[in-house]
Design an enzyme around this catalytic site. Structure first.
Site, PDB file in Angstrom:
ATOM      1  N   ILE A   1       0.618  -1.050   0.124  1.00 54.61           N
ATOM      2  CA  ILE A   1       0.150  -0.009  -0.223  1.00 54.61           C
ATOM      3  C   ILE A   1       0.788   1.267  -0.133  1.00 54.61           C
ATOM      4  O   ILE A   1       0.615   2.368  -0.728  1.00 54.61           O
ATOM      5  CB  ILE A   1      -0.996  -0.186   1.269  1.00 54.61           C
ATOM      6  CG1 ILE A   1      -1.848  -1.141   0.992  1.00 54.61           C
ATOM      7  CG2 ILE A   1      -1.771   1.180   1.509  1.00 54.61           C
ATOM      8  CD1 ILE A   1      -2.727  -1.594   2.421  1.00 54.61           C
TER       9      ILE A   1
ATOM     10  N   SER B   1      -5.960  -0.325  10.820  1.00 53.95           N
ATOM     11  CA  SER B   1      -6.713  -1.504  10.277  1.00 53.95           C
ATOM     12  C   SER B   1      -8.020  -1.491  10.816  1.00 53.95           C
ATOM     13  O   SER B   1      -8.027  -1.333  12.000  1.00 53.95           O
ATOM     14  CB  SER B   1      -5.635  -2.530  10.489  1.00 53.95           C
ATOM     15  OG  SER B   1      -6.408  -3.656  10.123  1.00 53.95           O
TER      16      SER B   1
ATOM     17  N   TYR C   1      -1.413  -6.897  17.244  1.00 55.32           N
ATOM     18  CA  TYR C   1      -1.528  -6.014  15.911  1.00 55.32           C
ATOM     19  C   TYR C   1      -2.861  -5.066  16.150  1.00 55.32           C
ATOM     20  O   TYR C   1      -2.637  -3.746  15.902  1.00 55.32           O
ATOM     21  CB  TYR C   1      -1.567  -6.933  14.650  1.00 55.32           C
ATOM     22  CG  TYR C   1      -1.987  -5.863  13.408  1.00 55.32           C
ATOM     23  CD1 TYR C   1      -0.833  -5.416  12.518  1.00 55.32           C
ATOM     24  CD2 TYR C   1      -3.325  -6.062  12.879  1.00 55.32           C
ATOM     25  CE1 TYR C   1      -1.267  -4.882  11.393  1.00 55.32           C
ATOM     26  CE2 TYR C   1      -3.586  -5.726  11.579  1.00 55.32           C
ATOM     27  CZ  TYR C   1      -2.676  -5.011  10.870  1.00 55.32           C
ATOM     28  OH  TYR C   1      -2.800  -4.222   9.726  1.00 55.32           O
TER      29      TYR C   1
ATOM     30  N   LYS D   1      -3.172  -1.003  16.298  1.00 57.07           N
ATOM     31  CA  LYS D   1      -3.875  -0.332  15.587  1.00 57.07           C
ATOM     32  C   LYS D   1      -4.970   0.379  16.422  1.00 57.07           C
ATOM     33  O   LYS D   1      -5.333   1.462  15.692  1.00 57.07           O
ATOM     34  CB  LYS D   1      -4.322  -1.383  14.454  1.00 57.07           C
ATOM     35  CG  LYS D   1      -3.307  -2.012  13.471  1.00 57.07           C
ATOM     36  CD  LYS D   1      -2.675  -0.992  12.443  1.00 57.07           C
ATOM     37  CE  LYS D   1      -1.556  -1.431  11.778  1.00 57.07           C
ATOM     38  NZ  LYS D   1      -1.043  -0.459  10.868  1.00 57.07           N
TER      39      LYS D   1
ATOM     40  N   THR E   1      -0.666  -7.891  -0.554  1.00 55.01           N
ATOM     41  CA  THR E   1       0.591  -7.337  -0.327  1.00 55.01           C
ATOM     42  C   THR E   1       1.523  -8.557   0.142  1.00 55.01           C
ATOM     43  O   THR E   1       1.181  -9.498   0.625  1.00 55.01           O
ATOM     44  CB  THR E   1       0.639  -6.134   0.661  1.00 55.01           C
ATOM     45  OG1 THR E   1       0.152  -6.829   1.930  1.00 55.01           O
ATOM     46  CG2 THR E   1      -0.289  -5.224   0.128  1.00 55.01           C
TER      47      THR E   1
HETATM   48  N1  LIG Z   1      -2.720  -5.035   3.148  1.00 56.64           N
HETATM   49  C1  LIG Z   1      -3.808  -5.146   3.886  1.00 56.64           C
HETATM   50  O1  LIG Z   1      -4.667  -5.998   3.835  1.00 56.64           O
HETATM   51  C2  LIG Z   1      -3.853  -4.191   5.117  1.00 56.64           C
HETATM   52  C3  LIG Z   1      -5.040  -4.274   5.809  1.00 56.64           C
HETATM   53  C4  LIG Z   1      -5.298  -3.403   6.717  1.00 56.64           C
HETATM   54  C5  LIG Z   1      -4.150  -2.476   7.068  1.00 56.64           C
HETATM   55  N2  LIG Z   1      -2.960  -2.516   6.467  1.00 56.64           N
HETATM   56  C6  LIG Z   1      -1.779  -1.689   7.042  1.00 56.64           C
HETATM   57  O2  LIG Z   1      -1.433  -1.081   5.971  1.00 56.64           O
HETATM   58  C7  LIG Z   1      -0.241  -0.757   6.167  1.00 56.64           C
HETATM   59  C8  LIG Z   1       0.691  -1.208   5.011  1.00 56.64           C
HETATM   60  O3  LIG Z   1       0.624  -2.842   4.801  1.00 56.64           O
HETATM   61  P1  LIG Z   1       1.013  -3.400   3.585  1.00 56.64           P
HETATM   62  O4  LIG Z   1       0.334  -4.785   3.456  1.00 56.64           O
HETATM   63  O5  LIG Z   1       1.251  -2.681   2.379  1.00 56.64           O
HETATM   64  O6  LIG Z   1       2.417  -3.692   4.228  1.00 56.64           O
HETATM   65  P2  LIG Z   1       3.867  -4.764   3.364  1.00 56.64           P
HETATM   66  O7  LIG Z   1       3.365  -5.174   2.172  1.00 56.64           O
HETATM   67  O8  LIG Z   1       4.250  -5.655   4.627  1.00 56.64           O
HETATM   68  O9  LIG Z   1       4.615  -3.393   3.423  1.00 56.64           O
HETATM   69  C9  LIG Z   1       5.462  -2.865   4.356  1.00 56.64           C
HETATM   70  C10 LIG Z   1       6.479  -1.737   4.222  1.00 56.64           C
HETATM   71  O10 LIG Z   1       6.888  -1.636   5.237  1.00 56.64           O
HETATM   72  C11 LIG Z   1       8.407  -1.714   5.070  1.00 56.64           C
HETATM   73  N3  LIG Z   1       8.856  -2.168   6.751  1.00 56.64           N
HETATM   74  C12 LIG Z   1       8.505  -3.264   7.439  1.00 56.64           C
HETATM   75  N4  LIG Z   1       9.235  -3.418   8.432  1.00 56.64           N
HETATM   76  C13 LIG Z   1       9.842  -1.924   8.487  1.00 56.64           C
HETATM   77  C14 LIG Z   1      10.866  -1.511   9.568  1.00 56.64           C
HETATM   78  N5  LIG Z   1      10.966  -2.122  10.703  1.00 56.64           N
HETATM   79  N6  LIG Z   1      11.140  -0.282   9.275  1.00 56.64           N
HETATM   80  C15 LIG Z   1      10.957   0.584   8.157  1.00 56.64           C
HETATM   81  N7  LIG Z   1      10.404  -0.015   7.096  1.00 56.64           N
HETATM   82  C16 LIG Z   1       9.734  -1.369   7.287  1.00 56.64           C
HETATM   83  C17 LIG Z   1       8.789  -2.748   4.129  1.00 56.64           C
HETATM   84  O11 LIG Z   1       9.892  -2.728   3.585  1.00 56.64           O
HETATM   85  P3  LIG Z   1      11.390  -3.217   3.910  1.00 56.64           P
HETATM   86  O12 LIG Z   1      10.923  -4.748   4.270  1.00 56.64           O
HETATM   87  O13 LIG Z   1      12.281  -3.140   3.151  1.00 56.64           O
HETATM   88  O14 LIG Z   1      11.516  -2.455   5.353  1.00 56.64           O
HETATM   89  C18 LIG Z   1       7.416  -2.178   3.155  1.00 56.64           C
HETATM   90  O15 LIG Z   1       8.010  -1.233   2.418  1.00 56.64           O
HETATM   91  C19 LIG Z   1       0.508  -1.298   7.512  1.00 56.64           C
HETATM   92  O16 LIG Z   1       0.263  -0.592   8.269  1.00 56.64           O
HETATM   93  C20 LIG Z   1      -0.691  -2.330   7.665  1.00 56.64           C
HETATM   94  O17 LIG Z   1      -0.891  -2.958   9.067  1.00 56.64           O
HETATM   95  C21 LIG Z   1      -2.789  -3.208   5.528  1.00 56.64           C
END
Ligand SMILES: NC(=O)c1ccc[n+]([C@@H]2O[C@H](COP(=O)([O-])OP(=O)(O)OC[C@H]3O[C@@H](n4cnc5c(N)ncnc54)[C@H](OP(=O)(O)O)[C@@H]3O)[C@@H](O)[C@H]2O)c1
Length: 311
Positions: free
Chosen positions: A42, A160, A186, A190, A221
């Site tokens: 995202i 979330s 989590y 959140k 993702t």
């Molecule tokens: N996807 C969903 O369905 C969903 C639903 C509800 C809420 N969300 C929320 O949306 C947000 C994004 O989710 P996503 O699914 O897109 O996540 P994702 O695919 O896991 O991507 C996470 C990003 O954060 C970076 N990251 C992870 N740990 C880190 C750390 N310790 N320090 C710095 N960077 C870090 C990762 O890059 P590196 O690994 O290179 O650091 C990556 O760029 C999150 O807050 C998640 O809780 C997502």
């Protein structure tokens, strides 16, 4: 206020809700956006879209190769910062580096993790709390003078719908008691983001900085695939694209309408309720305790006079 149904979190929900959406065509040429976790999922979709609107986008995440790839795809008006945001020392270093920026118009606290087994960081902090809540608290508070100086500015907290299941536990933020589950840790973090959004909105009233929390829906993702593999497999045909998940982030960052409000929780560009269950509602004392515990953990509060509402 929009009514929420779990089915609405899927791509079918997005298709239905987005029928009313206007295209986002704001000119962000003079604006600087900071986005944490902007190299994947995202965050990356939001970074790319905001860059297309003309913003300078500063992406913070851990992996240099991914940062290089995003920089190559976004182009010249980007800056990347490699940092592990689970470490409060790193969050402080990032905030220090961002001091060089003449302005920050939008801060997107997007980084988030769901960790199946309880883990502690090298600084001894439970990791979900560190990444999903304490780091956001610290970064936002440290950047607040810059945000206020750039006002009108916006802070967007990517939270979330998982938070609907949990009440905040300021007496046990690090999940030291009871049986740890990744989903509960989590959801508590959140939930904390939603509460902080409301508290910052109150404390920064009149400052020109608005605060927003949002739920992206369920998006395909790496984060979901790695932390919830069964859910990912079962829901795969119904998951949103990262771009669909990022839509409300982009709207909150770029559009005129959300800037008229502060402290609200959004889903698919509509205000959404923050509770579905009576049992998850926190008291004012719990909110105050949350703030104080986060100040203890991060060793930082809002600077005065910003912190006393006079900002
Ligand atoms: N996807 C969903 O369905 C969903 C639903 C509800 C809420 N969300 C929320 O949306 C947000 C994004 O989710 P996503 O699914 O897109 O996540 P994702 O695919 O896991 O991507 C996470 C990003 O954060 C970076 N990251 C992870 N740990 C880190 C750390 N310790 N320090 C710095 N960077 C870090 C990762 O890059 P590196 O690994 O290179 O650091 C990556 O760029 C999150 O807050 C998640 O809780 C997502």
């Amino acid at each position: 206020m929009g009514k929420l149904s779990i089915a609405g979190f899927t791509n079918l929900g997005y298709r239905l809700h987005s029928k009313d959406f206007n295209p986002i065509d704001s000119d962000m040429t003079d604006q600087t956006v900071v986005i944490t976790g902007g190299t994947g999922g995202i965050g990356r979709a939001a970074a790319e879209a905001l860059s297309r609107l003309g913003a300078k986008v500063i992406v913070v995440s851990r992996t240099q190769a991914k940062l290089d790839e995003v920089a190559a795809s976004i182009g010249e008006r980007t800056r990347t910062i490699k940092a592990d945001l689970s470490l409060m020392s790193e969050v402080r270093r990032v905030a220090g580096l961002l001091e060089e920026e003449p302005r920050i118009d939008v801060l997107i606290n997007n980084v988030g993790v769901l960790i199946p087994e309880r883990q502690e960081t090298d600084e001894g902090l439970e990791k979900t709390l560190a990444v999903d809540l304490a780091g956001h608290f610290l970064l936002t508070n440290l950047l607040m003078p810059k945000l206020v100086g750039s006002a009108p500015a916006r802070v967007i907290n990517v939270t979330s719908g998982g938070m609907y299941s949990e009440r905040i536990r300021p007496d046990d933020l690090e999940f030291e008691h009871g049986t740890y589950t990744g989903t509960a840790a989590y959801a508590r973090a959140k939930r904390g983001q939603v509460i902080l959004t409301e508290m910052w909105a109150d404390r920064l009233e009149g400052s020109g900085v608005s605060f927003h929390s949002m739920h992206p829906g369920w998006a395909r993702t790496d984060g979901v695939a790695n932390s919830l593999p069964t859910f990912n497999l079962m829901m795969s045909p119904l998951l949103r694209s990262p771009e669909q998940g990022a839509d409300t982030v982009i709207w909150l960052a770029a559009s005129h309408e959300p800037a008229e409000t502060t402290g609200k929780f959004w889903f698919d560009r509509k205000e959404a309720p923050t509770h579905m269950l009576e049992s998850t509602k926190e008291t004012q004392a719990e909110r105050d305790e949350l703030w104080l515990r986060l100040v203890e953990i991060t060793d930082a509060d809002l600077p005065t006079p910003i912190g006393d509402g006079a900002g």
